[in-house]
Design a protein around this motif. Structure first.
Motif, PDB file in Angstrom:
ATOM      1  N   ARG A 246      58.001  82.969  38.092  1.00 27.54           N
ATOM      2  CA  ARG A 246      57.698  82.540  36.729  1.00 27.54           C
ATOM      3  C   ARG A 246      58.981  82.450  35.902  1.00 27.54           C
ATOM      4  O   ARG A 246      59.888  83.266  36.049  1.00 27.54           O
ATOM      5  N   GLU A 247      59.039  81.467  35.053  1.00 25.90           N
ATOM      6  CA  GLU A 247      60.182  81.279  34.170  1.00 25.90           C
ATOM      7  C   GLU A 247      59.840  81.848  32.789  1.00 25.90           C
ATOM      8  O   GLU A 247      58.962  81.334  32.096  1.00 25.90           O
ATOM      9  N   ASN A 248      60.563  82.938  32.409  1.00 24.79           N
ATOM     10  CA  ASN A 248      60.310  83.585  31.119  1.00 24.79           C
ATOM     11  C   ASN A 248      58.846  83.968  30.964  1.00 24.79           C
ATOM     12  O   ASN A 248      58.235  83.759  29.899  1.00 24.79           O
ATOM     13  N   ASN A 249      58.281  84.510  32.055  1.00 23.82           N
ATOM     14  CA  ASN A 249      56.879  84.942  32.066  1.00 23.82           C
ATOM     15  C   ASN A 249      55.905  83.805  31.750  1.00 23.82           C
ATOM     16  O   ASN A 249      54.786  84.034  31.289  1.00 23.82           O
ATOM     17  N   LYS A 250      56.336  82.601  31.989  1.00 22.94           N
ATOM     18  CA  LYS A 250      55.482  81.435  31.749  1.00 22.94           C
ATOM     19  C   LYS A 250      54.645  81.152  32.989  1.00 22.94           C
ATOM     20  O   LYS A 250      55.131  81.202  34.099  1.00 22.94           O
ATOM     21  N   HIS A 251      53.383  80.847  32.772  1.00 19.09           N
ATOM     22  CA  HIS A 251      52.490  80.539  33.887  1.00 19.09           C
ATOM     23  C   HIS A 251      52.861  79.187  34.488  1.00 19.09           C
ATOM     24  O   HIS A 251      52.914  78.175  33.796  1.00 19.09           O
ATOM     25  N   VAL A 252      53.148  79.196  35.802  1.00 19.88           N
ATOM     26  CA  VAL A 252      53.501  77.955  36.495  1.00 19.88           C
ATOM     27  C   VAL A 252      52.425  77.682  37.535  1.00 19.88           C
ATOM     28  O   VAL A 252      52.337  78.384  38.552  1.00 19.88           O
ATOM     29  N   PRO A 253      51.558  76.697  37.318  1.00 14.02           N
ATOM     30  CA  PRO A 253      50.488  76.424  38.279  1.00 14.02           C
ATOM     31  C   PRO A 253      51.039  75.852  39.583  1.00 14.02           C
ATOM     32  O   PRO A 253      52.148  75.303  39.630  1.00 14.02           O
ATOM     33  N   TRP A 254      50.256  75.964  40.636  1.00 15.84           N
ATOM     34  CA  TRP A 254      50.630  75.374  41.912  1.00 15.84           C
ATOM     35  C   TRP A 254      50.569  73.858  41.822  1.00 15.84           C
ATOM     36  O   TRP A 254      49.692  73.300  41.154  1.00 15.84           O
ATOM     37  N   LYS A 255      51.506  73.209  42.482  1.00 14.34           N
ATOM     38  CA  LYS A 255      51.505  71.742  42.494  1.00 14.34           C
ATOM     39  C   LYS A 255      50.258  71.222  43.204  1.00 14.34           C
ATOM     40  O   LYS A 255      49.618  70.262  42.748  1.00 14.34           O
ATOM     41  N   LYS A 256      49.906  71.832  44.324  1.00 18.67           N
ATOM     42  CA  LYS A 256      48.685  71.520  45.060  1.00 18.67           C
ATOM     43  C   LYS A 256      48.150  72.817  45.660  1.00 18.67           C
ATOM     44  O   LYS A 256      48.922  73.706  46.022  1.00 18.67           O
ATOM     45  N   ILE A 257      46.836  72.889  45.784  1.00 18.64           N
ATOM     46  CA  ILE A 257      46.195  73.948  46.561  1.00 18.64           C
ATOM     47  C   ILE A 257      45.366  73.250  47.628  1.00 18.64           C
ATOM     48  O   ILE A 257      44.496  72.435  47.318  1.00 18.64           O
ATOM     49  N   CYS A 258      45.659  73.550  48.893  1.00 21.44           N
ATOM     50  CA  CYS A 258      45.011  72.836  50.004  1.00 21.44           C
ATOM     51  C   CYS A 258      44.365  73.831  50.967  1.00 21.44           C
ATOM     52  O   CYS A 258      45.011  74.793  51.392  1.00 21.44           O
ATOM     53  N   ILE A 259      43.100  73.597  51.283  1.00 20.21           N
ATOM     54  CA  ILE A 259      42.358  74.438  52.223  1.00 20.21           C
ATOM     55  C   ILE A 259      42.410  73.787  53.598  1.00 20.21           C
ATOM     56  O   ILE A 259      42.110  72.598  53.744  1.00 20.21           O
ATOM     57  N   PHE A 260      42.776  74.565  54.619  1.00 22.29           N
ATOM     58  CA  PHE A 260      42.858  74.057  55.990  1.00 22.29           C
ATOM     59  C   PHE A 260      41.807  74.751  56.856  1.00 22.29           C
ATOM     60  O   PHE A 260      41.802  75.983  56.963  1.00 22.29           O
ATOM     61  N   VAL A 261      40.933  73.962  57.466  1.00 23.45           N
ATOM     62  CA  VAL A 261      39.900  74.506  58.353  1.00 23.45           C
ATOM     63  C   VAL A 261      39.731  73.586  59.560  1.00 23.45           C
ATOM     64  O   VAL A 261      40.228  72.461  59.578  1.00 23.45           O
ATOM     65  N   GLU A 262      39.001  74.076  60.562  1.00 23.39           N
ATOM     66  CA  GLU A 262      38.662  73.272  61.741  1.00 23.39           C
ATOM     67  C   GLU A 262      37.163  73.054  61.811  1.00 23.39           C
ATOM     68  O   GLU A 262      36.379  73.861  61.293  1.00 23.39           O
ATOM     69  N   GLY A 263      36.755  71.986  62.474  1.00 19.22           N
ATOM     70  CA  GLY A 263      35.330  71.695  62.626  1.00 19.22           C
ATOM     71  C   GLY A 263      34.673  72.674  63.576  1.00 19.22           C
ATOM     72  O   GLY A 263      33.692  73.340  63.236  1.00 19.22           O
ATOM     73  N   ILE A 264      35.195  72.752  64.806  1.00 22.36           N
ATOM     74  CA  ILE A 264      34.792  73.761  65.784  1.00 22.36           C
ATOM     75  C   ILE A 264      36.040  74.516  66.194  1.00 22.36           C
ATOM     76  O   ILE A 264      37.040  73.905  66.579  1.00 22.36           O
ATOM     77  N   TYR A 265      35.993  75.837  66.101  1.00 28.06           N
ATOM     78  CA  TYR A 265      37.143  76.661  66.483  1.00 28.06           C
ATOM     79  C   TYR A 265      37.076  76.906  67.986  1.00 28.06           C
ATOM     80  O   TYR A 265      36.136  77.513  68.493  1.00 28.06           O
ATOM     81  N   SER A 266      38.097  76.429  68.696  1.00 29.16           N
ATOM     82  CA  SER A 266      38.023  76.339  70.149  1.00 29.16           C
ATOM     83  C   SER A 266      38.016  77.685  70.855  1.00 29.16           C
ATOM     84  O   SER A 266      37.556  77.784  71.989  1.00 29.16           O
TER      85      SER A 266
END
Length: 505
Positions: A246-266
């Motif tokens: 954080r810069e000077n205790n300023k809230h800095v949001p994430w540029k992107k939040i991405c969820i990674f999952v699989e259809g069937i876990y092998s």
């Protein structure tokens, strides 16, 4: 549990008795003790590092110890040379070792085995048929290689046709294809993320996803396998606290939040809880990356994967990834989604800029399978194969439950992990089944948790009922001989009529 069109899909993870886990632990540590004793008494001639003060080690000492003294003892269970198409049956070249796995020699004999280890879900790994004919024709028309990358003279009409068909099949705006399935994740994820991004990844995700995320430099948070509550906690905290710098205790949001999952876990045979994850993705304005390597072609009424299986809108998933190496009997992979996302990958992906384009015969094989699944060949062969795979899956899973072994995953999953627990039982199970002309794959630590070694059965539409009955009979004998009947669930002892099995669609 997760819901599918009003029904409940159970991802079974039955735990073994405490005694089983204790004995598995003891047997593993005995192997480790014997390994350390052997190393102390008969130190092997291996490479050593010198004059590297201040530098990190080039190799991990434990990994090399484990490879030499534990894995080596049972390494004959893997890497069998195959000299046939990996269809319902395959032919292995026999080999023997006289020095406990350090070296191997071929005997000159061949062994024809029932194949329970390949991801040939729809049975398209064939040396003849309409798909093979298309591949041969493409070889004569385009050659075996374009000799260039997709961006540098490597794109042919056959690549464009494959991408149009893939996008149509998936129900998305556009798709891009690549020559290698592993690289589809590892070389494309870095083009989508940066250091200011947050990745929330399922703990059971494939190594290719983990590598791609690592190369991107993004911050990673791991959520427990299929644990929606844990995933939501991480999402909520990520949005509330933002980036840690954080810069000077300023809230800095994430540029992107991405969820990674699989259809069937092998390794687990379990389905992703897709409807609930899509709900969270929309609620917290995150991106969703879905790896359908093991589910595309194998699941859903028309083989369109878990998105179709759960009745979801494919446009609710930002990036749909999959491979052509399994259900399609070919090689390579794809990513589908919105046109803007795919256009970005065409410009910036390492796999698009630097890797050779997919071989034209390989692309032709996939095109042939897609046309069959979409009914564009004028037959119902695709529908028939999907139904046969589903029937085989239900039949084998129900019969294994009757036998009394523990299996993981959904009843609709063609990947069937059968729990062995003891590391030593990997060797005895694989060796015994090969002697009975059944080829399968068993895995243990570090690919699985240390005390959850398993045999992974992969079912195919190419398997006949007679072949499955033979395999089940031999597995039941193996379970009796080696003590694999750990399940405490009630057994349905009624006979199962294969033809009357009710499918999920």
């Amino acid at each position: 549990m997760t819901h599918k069109k009003g029904k409940v899909v159970n991802n079974s993870i039955e735990k073994a008795r405490l005694l089983t886990m204790v004995l598995a632990s003891i047997s593993f540590y005995i192997l480790m003790f014997l390994g350390y004793l052997s190393q102390a008494l008969f130190s092997p001639k291996v490479g050593k590092e010198y004059n590297r003060q201040g530098y990190p080690n080039l190799y991990n000492r434990f990994d090399h110890f484990f490879s030499r003294y534990v894995y080596r003892r049972i390494c004959d269970c893997w890497h069998y040379p195959i000299c046939s198409v990996p269809g319902a049956e395959l032919t292995l070249k026999e080999r023997v070792t006289t020095d406990n796995g350090w070296t191997f020699k071929f005997t000159g004999r061949m062994r024809k085995c029932l194949n329970l280890g390949s991801y040939n879900y729809l049975g398209f790994a064939e040396k003849s048929g309409p798909c093979a004919d298309l591949a041969i024709k493409a070889a004569h028309t385009y050659g075996l290689s374009t000799g260039g990358t997709r961006q540098q003279y490597g794109t042919c009409e056959i690549h464009k046709e494959l991408e149009w068909l893939t996008a149509e099949f998936l129900g998305v705006e556009d798709a891009i294809t690549f020559g290698m399935g592993f690289a589809t994740n590892s070389l494309n994820i870095p083009a989508l993320l940066s250091k200011e991004c947050l990745v929330i990844s399922d703990e059971k995700n494939h190594a290719s996803i983990i590598l791609g995320i690592g190369l991107s430099g993004a911050t990673v948070k791991i959520f427990r396998h299929n644990d929606i509550e844990h995933l939501e906690d991480i999402l909520r905290n990520a949005i509330y606290y933002g980036q840690p710098q954080r810069e000077n205790n300023k809230h800095v949001p994430w540029k992107k939040i991405c969820i990674f999952v699989e259809g069937i876990y092998s390794m687990e045979g379990s389905f992703v809880r897709l409807p609930e994850i899509i709900t969270l993705k929309k609620k917290y304005k995150a991106y969703l990356y879905l790896d359908e390597a093991h589910s595309i072609g194998a699941i859903g009424r028309s083989g369109k994967g878990v998105v179709e299986y759960f009745g979801c809108d494919p446009k609710d998933v930002d990036l749909l990834m999959g491979t052509f190496t399994k259900s399609f009997g070919s090689a390579g992979g794809y990513i589908g989604g919105a046109k803007a996302h795919i256009s970005l990958l065409r410009k910036t992906s390492f796999a698009s800029k630097y890797a050779f384009a997919m071989s034209p015969p390989v692309a032709a094989q996939v095109i042939g399978v897609l046309k069959i699944l979409m009914g564009k060949d004028g037959t119902d062969l695709g529908k028939h194969r999907i139904q046969t795979l589903a029937r085989n899956t239900h039949y084998v899973r129900r019969r294994l439950a009757q036998i009394g072994v523990i299996t993981y995953g959904s009843q609709d999953s063609p990947v069937v992990p059968l729990l062995l627990y003891h590391y030593s039982k990997i060797a005895s199970s694989v060796r015994t089944l090969i002697q009975r002309n059944i080829a399968t794959v068993a895995v243990g630590y570090p690919a699985t948790p240390m005390f959850e070694s398993r045999m992974r059965i992969c079912l195919s539409a190419a398997h006949t009922k007679e072949q499955l009955d033979y395999a089940l009979k031999e597995i039941e004998k193996l379970a009796d001989d080696t003590g694999l009947k750990h399940s405490r669930l009630p057994r349905d002892l009624d006979s199962i009529e294969y033809e009357k099995i009710q499918l999920y669609f």
